[in-house]
Design an enzyme around this catalytic site. Structure first.
Site, PDB file in Angstrom:
ATOM      1  N   PRO A 293      17.768 -13.238   0.186  1.00 34.20           N
ATOM      2  CA  PRO A 293      17.785 -14.504   0.937  1.00 34.20           C
ATOM      3  C   PRO A 293      18.929 -15.451   0.556  1.00 34.20           C
ATOM      4  O   PRO A 293      19.103 -16.479   1.196  1.00 34.20           O
ATOM      5  CB  PRO A 293      16.432 -15.131   0.585  1.00 34.20           C
ATOM      6  CG  PRO A 293      16.049 -14.517  -0.714  1.00 34.20           C
ATOM      7  CD  PRO A 293      16.620 -13.148  -0.720  1.00 34.20           C
ATOM      8  N   LYS A 297      20.463 -15.019   5.716  1.00 35.34           N
ATOM      9  CA  LYS A 297      20.863 -14.178   6.853  1.00 35.34           C
ATOM     10  C   LYS A 297      19.714 -13.430   7.527  1.00 35.34           C
ATOM     11  O   LYS A 297      19.912 -12.846   8.589  1.00 35.34           O
ATOM     12  CB  LYS A 297      21.919 -13.153   6.390  1.00 35.34           C
ATOM     13  CG  LYS A 297      23.247 -13.790   6.016  1.00 35.34           C
ATOM     14  CD  LYS A 297      23.849 -14.535   7.186  1.00 35.34           C
ATOM     15  CE  LYS A 297      25.024 -15.409   6.774  1.00 35.34           C
ATOM     16  NZ  LYS A 297      25.301 -16.442   7.780  1.00 35.34           N
TER      17      LYS A 297
HETATM   18  C1  PHB Z   1      14.916 -21.872   2.625  1.00 31.93           C
HETATM   19  O1  PHB Z   1      13.809 -21.285   2.485  1.00 31.93           O
HETATM   20  O2  PHB Z   1      14.992 -23.057   3.000  1.00 31.93           O
HETATM   21  C2  PHB Z   1      16.185 -21.110   2.316  1.00 31.93           C
HETATM   22  C3  PHB Z   1      16.104 -19.839   1.749  1.00 31.93           C
HETATM   23  C4  PHB Z   1      17.280 -19.161   1.465  1.00 31.93           C
HETATM   24  C5  PHB Z   1      18.518 -19.764   1.736  1.00 31.93           C
HETATM   25  C6  PHB Z   1      18.587 -21.026   2.304  1.00 31.93           C
HETATM   26  C7  PHB Z   1      17.406 -21.712   2.587  1.00 31.93           C
HETATM   27  O3  PHB Z   1      19.676 -19.102   1.439  1.00 31.93           O
END
Ligand code: PHB
Ligand code: APR
Length: 390
Positions: A293, A297
């Site tokens: 994460p 993406k």
């Molecule tokens: C989020 O859960 O807000 C989130 C997760 C991973 C990311 C950015 C935001 O890279």
């Protein structure tokens, strides 16, 4: 039951595909094994590339997104006690990302399907694809103690990493590429004011942290933990203390803490299956690939898969042209692998790898120092973060 496209999975990929097909006059049925409440209970990331925002607007599912979503023109990298801003908009000639929870995107897609009379069968058990090698695909499933069958022209497996679609490919017809990371993300949701107006990705010797949000009153934070970490060992107080310890003082000093309303640990994995279709069975979204994460993406790749697959299906039904369907896997994989690379790069750059020792940490610091001091390097990061063209 007869339809044109049978879709396995009522997550973002399946719902978005069904909505786009409906607007193009193509009928579909979604078979989802969970209840709607269960699907909508999942807490997922919410950084939307412009491509996804445009797709949602094109099929009239962006009303709430446009009202409540927050446009972010930049993102922050924290390391070595400092915070460096990456001007996404300035570096990409005006491109931005929108922060709006994935759960809300899914909710709005369900509402749109309902409003347009879409068929979504929930709690469909033992969904099984048949006949996709030839020209008579069908899906069978069990519900209310009865067997059901959906005859269709094509099957879209939008059923996530653990779905049945990819597992239904004949043995030896899929090549799999995978990398697992020796840590997970412990995430917390809290009704607190986000620590910053934009996201902060932080590299610290104790480990990675991410400061994100769902709105100005709902914060989302992540802390890197060992892969075997037990959520029972992480009280809210311990989480907040660790988050503070890994943030620059200028950020930690303004951190607002509060009780967690959701707390969970997610593993990190990179995965790609090739090809993304076998006969008339097509994989889209997490069914075909997984990204860590770090680069935000996952949802955005599901969107570009759906863009390519819907283009192929619409071309077929409008003119009988199968070019888009035959090229779907190759087109989607080209963008998937670029996002896999970027997600892997950001993960390797921002997380602690104890086995790399002090040298690894110093090299990461040097790369971050170079990155934040080079317009060329920042531009490369920015154009990947906002999303490469479809
Ligand atoms: C989020 O859960 O807000 C989130 C997760 C991973 C990311 C950015 C935001 O890279
Ligand atoms: N039969 C029917 N439905 C199934 C089956 C099955 N055998 N297996 C899985 N499903 C359903 C799941 O219950 C889920 O609702 O398919 C759906 C898949 O949704 P996601 O896992 O959300 O995958 P996708 O729609 O591709 O969205 C990708 O969601 O998981 C996040 O991080 C991921 O942001 C990314 C996005």
């Amino acid at each position: 039951m007869k339809t044109q496209v049978g879709i396995i999975g009522g997550g973002p990929a399946g719902l978005l595909l069904s909505q786009i097909l409906h607007v193009a006059g193509i009928d579909s049925v979604i078979l989802e094994r969970q209840s709607r409440d269960y699907v909508l209970s999942r807490i997922r990331a919410g950084v939307l590339e412009q491509g996804l925002v445009d797709m949602l607007r094109a099929v009239d599912v962006a009303g709430r997104l446009d009202r409540e979503g927050e446009v972010h023109t930049g993102v922050n990298l924290a390391f070595d006690g400092r915070v460096e801003h990456i001007d996404l908009e300035g570096l990409t000639g005006g491109k931005t990302v929108t922060v709006f929870g994935q759960t809300e995107v899914t909710r709005d897609l369900y509402d749109a399907r309902d409003a347009m009379g879409g068929t979504v069968v929930h709690e469909a058990a033992d969904v099984t694809p048949h006949g996709f090698d030839g020209g008579t695909p069908s899906l069978t499933y069990r519900k209310d103690g009865m067997e059901h069958r959906v005859d269709c022209d094509f099957i879209a497996a939008c059923d996530g990493y653990h779905g049945v679609g990819r597992q239904s490919f004949p043995p030896g017809t899929i090549r799999e590429y995978e990398k697992t990371y020796p840590f997970g993300w412990l995430g917390i949701l809290s009704r607190t004011k986000p620590v910053d107006e934009e996201l902060i990705y932080a590299n610290h010797e104790r480990g990675f942290v991410l400061c994100s949000m769902r709105s100005q009153v709902l914060s989302r934070y992540y802390v890197q933990v060992p892969a075997a970490a037990d959520i029972a060992d992480w009280s809210d107080d311990r989480f907040w203390d660790e988050l503070r310890a890994r943030l620059p003082a200028s950020v930690a000093d303004v951190l607002e803490t509060g009780p967690s309303i959701e707390k969970s640990i997610a593993p990190l994995r990179s995965y790609v299956a090739e090809p993304l279709n076998h006969g008339r069975l097509f994989l889209a979204g997490d069914a075909g690939h997984i990204v860590p994460p770090t680069g935000a993406k996952g949802l955005n790749l599901a969107a570009s898969d759906v863009h390519y697959l819907s283009e192929g299906l619409i071309g077929y039904y409008r003119t009988g042209d199968e070019t888009g369907l035959k090229s779907y896997s190759e087109r989607a994989l080209r963008r998937i692998w670029k996002a896999e690379r970027f997600s892997w790069w950001m993960t390797m750059l921002m997380h602690r790898f104890p086995e790399e020792g002090g040298f690894g940490m110093k090299v990461q610091q040097a790369e971050l120092d170079y990155l934040t001091g080079s317009t060329a390097a920042k531009t490369a990061m920015a154009e990947n973060y906002v999303g490469l063209p479809y």
